[in-house]
Write a protein that holds these residues in place. Sequence first.
Motif, mmCIF file in Angstrom:
data_model
loop_
_atom_site.group_PDB
_atom_site.id
_atom_site.type_symbol
_atom_site.label_atom_id
_atom_site.label_comp_id
_atom_site.label_asym_id
_atom_site.label_seq_id
_atom_site.Cartn_x
_atom_site.Cartn_y
_atom_site.Cartn_z
ATOM 1 N N LYS A 140 0.859 -1.190 0.000
ATOM 2 C CA LYS A 140 0.000 0.000 0.000
ATOM 3 C C LYS A 140 0.893 1.236 0.000
ATOM 4 O O LYS A 140 1.231 1.787 1.044
ATOM 5 C CB LYS A 140 -0.905 0.018 1.240
ATOM 6 C CG LYS A 140 -1.914 -1.103 1.295
ATOM 7 C CD LYS A 140 -2.942 -0.983 0.178
ATOM 8 C CE LYS A 140 -3.944 -2.124 0.229
ATOM 9 N NZ LYS A 140 -4.891 -2.074 -0.912
ATOM 10 N N PRO A 141 1.283 1.712 -1.182
ATOM 11 C CA PRO A 141 2.202 2.857 -1.213
ATOM 12 C C PRO A 141 1.591 4.143 -0.683
ATOM 13 O O PRO A 141 2.258 4.918 0.001
ATOM 14 C CB PRO A 141 2.553 2.975 -2.702
ATOM 15 C CG PRO A 141 1.410 2.323 -3.416
ATOM 16 C CD PRO A 141 0.955 1.219 -2.525
ATOM 17 N N ASP A 142 0.319 4.382 -0.991
ATOM 18 C CA ASP A 142 -0.360 5.602 -0.550
ATOM 19 C C ASP A 142 -1.373 5.215 0.522
ATOM 20 O O ASP A 142 -2.477 4.757 0.203
ATOM 21 C CB ASP A 142 -1.057 6.288 -1.732
ATOM 22 C CG ASP A 142 -0.066 6.645 -2.829
ATOM 23 O OD1 ASP A 142 0.988 7.211 -2.491
ATOM 24 O OD2 ASP A 142 -0.340 6.339 -4.001
ATOM 25 N N LEU A 143 -0.992 5.405 1.770
ATOM 26 C CA LEU A 143 -1.806 4.898 2.863
ATOM 27 C C LEU A 143 -2.032 5.990 3.896
ATOM 28 O O LEU A 143 -1.103 6.430 4.570
ATOM 29 C CB LEU A 143 -1.104 3.699 3.508
ATOM 30 C CG LEU A 143 -1.914 2.867 4.496
ATOM 31 C CD1 LEU A 143 -3.116 2.245 3.807
ATOM 32 C CD2 LEU A 143 -1.041 1.777 5.100
ATOM 33 N N ASP A 144 -3.288 6.439 4.026
ATOM 34 C CA ASP A 144 -3.633 7.379 5.077
ATOM 35 C C ASP A 144 -4.287 6.615 6.226
ATOM 36 O O ASP A 144 -4.421 5.384 6.189
ATOM 37 C CB ASP A 144 -4.551 8.479 4.555
ATOM 38 C CG ASP A 144 -5.818 7.931 3.908
ATOM 39 O OD1 ASP A 144 -6.183 6.762 4.194
ATOM 40 O OD2 ASP A 144 -6.447 8.658 3.129
ATOM 41 N N ALA A 173 7.686 5.570 3.163
ATOM 42 C CA ALA A 173 8.101 5.982 4.507
ATOM 43 C C ALA A 173 7.185 7.038 5.104
ATOM 44 O O ALA A 173 6.994 7.076 6.323
ATOM 45 C CB ALA A 173 9.535 6.501 4.472
ATOM 46 N N ASP A 174 6.579 7.886 4.292
ATOM 47 C CA ASP A 174 5.766 8.969 4.846
ATOM 48 C C ASP A 174 4.419 8.487 5.389
ATOM 49 O O ASP A 174 3.670 9.263 5.976
ATOM 50 C CB ASP A 174 5.538 10.063 3.798
ATOM 51 C CG ASP A 174 4.956 9.512 2.502
ATOM 52 O OD1 ASP A 174 4.581 8.325 2.482
ATOM 53 O OD2 ASP A 174 4.888 10.270 1.523
ATOM 54 N N PHE A 192 9.631 1.995 2.507
ATOM 55 C CA PHE A 192 10.595 2.120 1.424
ATOM 56 C C PHE A 192 10.854 3.592 1.130
ATOM 57 O O PHE A 192 9.919 4.380 0.961
ATOM 58 C CB PHE A 192 10.092 1.423 0.158
ATOM 59 C CG PHE A 192 10.119 -0.076 0.247
ATOM 60 C CD1 PHE A 192 11.217 -0.791 -0.217
ATOM 61 C CD2 PHE A 192 9.066 -0.767 0.797
ATOM 62 C CE1 PHE A 192 11.244 -2.171 -0.129
ATOM 63 C CE2 PHE A 192 9.077 -2.150 0.892
ATOM 64 C CZ PHE A 192 10.183 -2.846 0.422
ATOM 65 N N ASP A 193 12.140 3.930 1.075
ATOM 66 C CA ASP A 193 12.586 5.242 0.620
ATOM 67 C C ASP A 193 13.209 5.078 -0.750
ATOM 68 O O ASP A 193 13.886 4.083 -1.033
ATOM 69 C CB ASP A 193 13.644 5.830 1.570
ATOM 70 C CG ASP A 193 13.026 6.307 2.863
ATOM 71 O OD1 ASP A 193 11.985 6.970 2.801
ATOM 72 O OD2 ASP A 193 13.585 5.991 3.927
#
Length: 365
Positions: A140-144, A173-174, A192-193
């Motif tokens: 899940k790269p974009d996870l809020d 990472a964000d 992951f960065d």
Amino acid sequence: MAGAEFGFELRVCAWAERQWDPADADSDVLVARQLGTQRRRWDTVLIEADPDALRERAAFGPDELDPDLRSLVANAPAEWTYYRDALPDPGYPWRYAREAIHRASARGVLAERKRDNRIEIRRIAPYPDWVRRLVAIENKPDLDASAARALADQLERDVALGLADEVWVATRADATHALVTEMPSAAGVLTFDRSARGDASSGRTGEQERQPGATRERDTMDANIVWHPRTLDPERTGVRVTDHGDPTNFEYVPANEKRETRARIAERAYGRGWRAYADTMRPDCRAFDLRKDGDGYVPYCHANGCEQTAAECAGSCAEFSPEPPGWRQRGWPIEGGPGTAIKRLLDVRRRRRRPGLDERDGEAD
């Protein structure tokens, strides 16, 4: 975005193939995408395999063995034997077992002969117990926080069932804060960065002809373990949550059923790997390209200027432009055309992770 998640998934697979640290240091690691059960499909599946047994598995060829074929090769005797005496009662009419025997014989994974009007079978090799551990990763790269809560519910079910030895989440990472606060403590967290390495530009411009692997290396990803997972026990009875209502409904899943499911997943992982995306895309399109990105390759569409998904890359795409026949009549290194060469490149890289296949086929390593 779907495209961003697809590209992230391929990069995680490439990273895992080269960098994953198995529980047993001598284990070989096989990586596959989009595998699981009818109820649950994982983005990335890692099979930690016994290296000697994995080489023995190659005797049965590069393709997966479905449950019927795997049961046959696992129970086939060392000497010629009447098939009903050699195999356990399948629980269904024997004619279906005969059909499976004919399929297995046609594939060369079982020896078959007819003697005195009776079908006899013999194994070509013992089927090895090659799987040590199964690791599941959800990408899940974009996870809020909202998406993390929904994902946490899925992971709680994975942990309760205990089909995999470990369950992980991989993200950028964000997104760490949302993950740590919402994920079940038994699930691991990988972040992951991206670190710049090389020229990010493609090796092809305009109508320049493609040669797979000719593009220059782009960014790669560095992984960090934010949270270590708890090791689960697939040999224990699991709990399958069927409804998270009030009260929660569930059913018990016996260890032998989990063992059979793990074996099916492992066979699919062996046969499919994670590079099979080209089989459902259109690499024969003039705009299709592969970009070398750190540990692996990712597809890229020059017509739309993006990393396309398998759903987007189809003959129905408005930008689809087939390769001219002249491209397919060239010799090495793009014999058969660049699209064929792309599939050949991905297949060669898949076979490298499956020792013994070249020996089986009589090919030089």
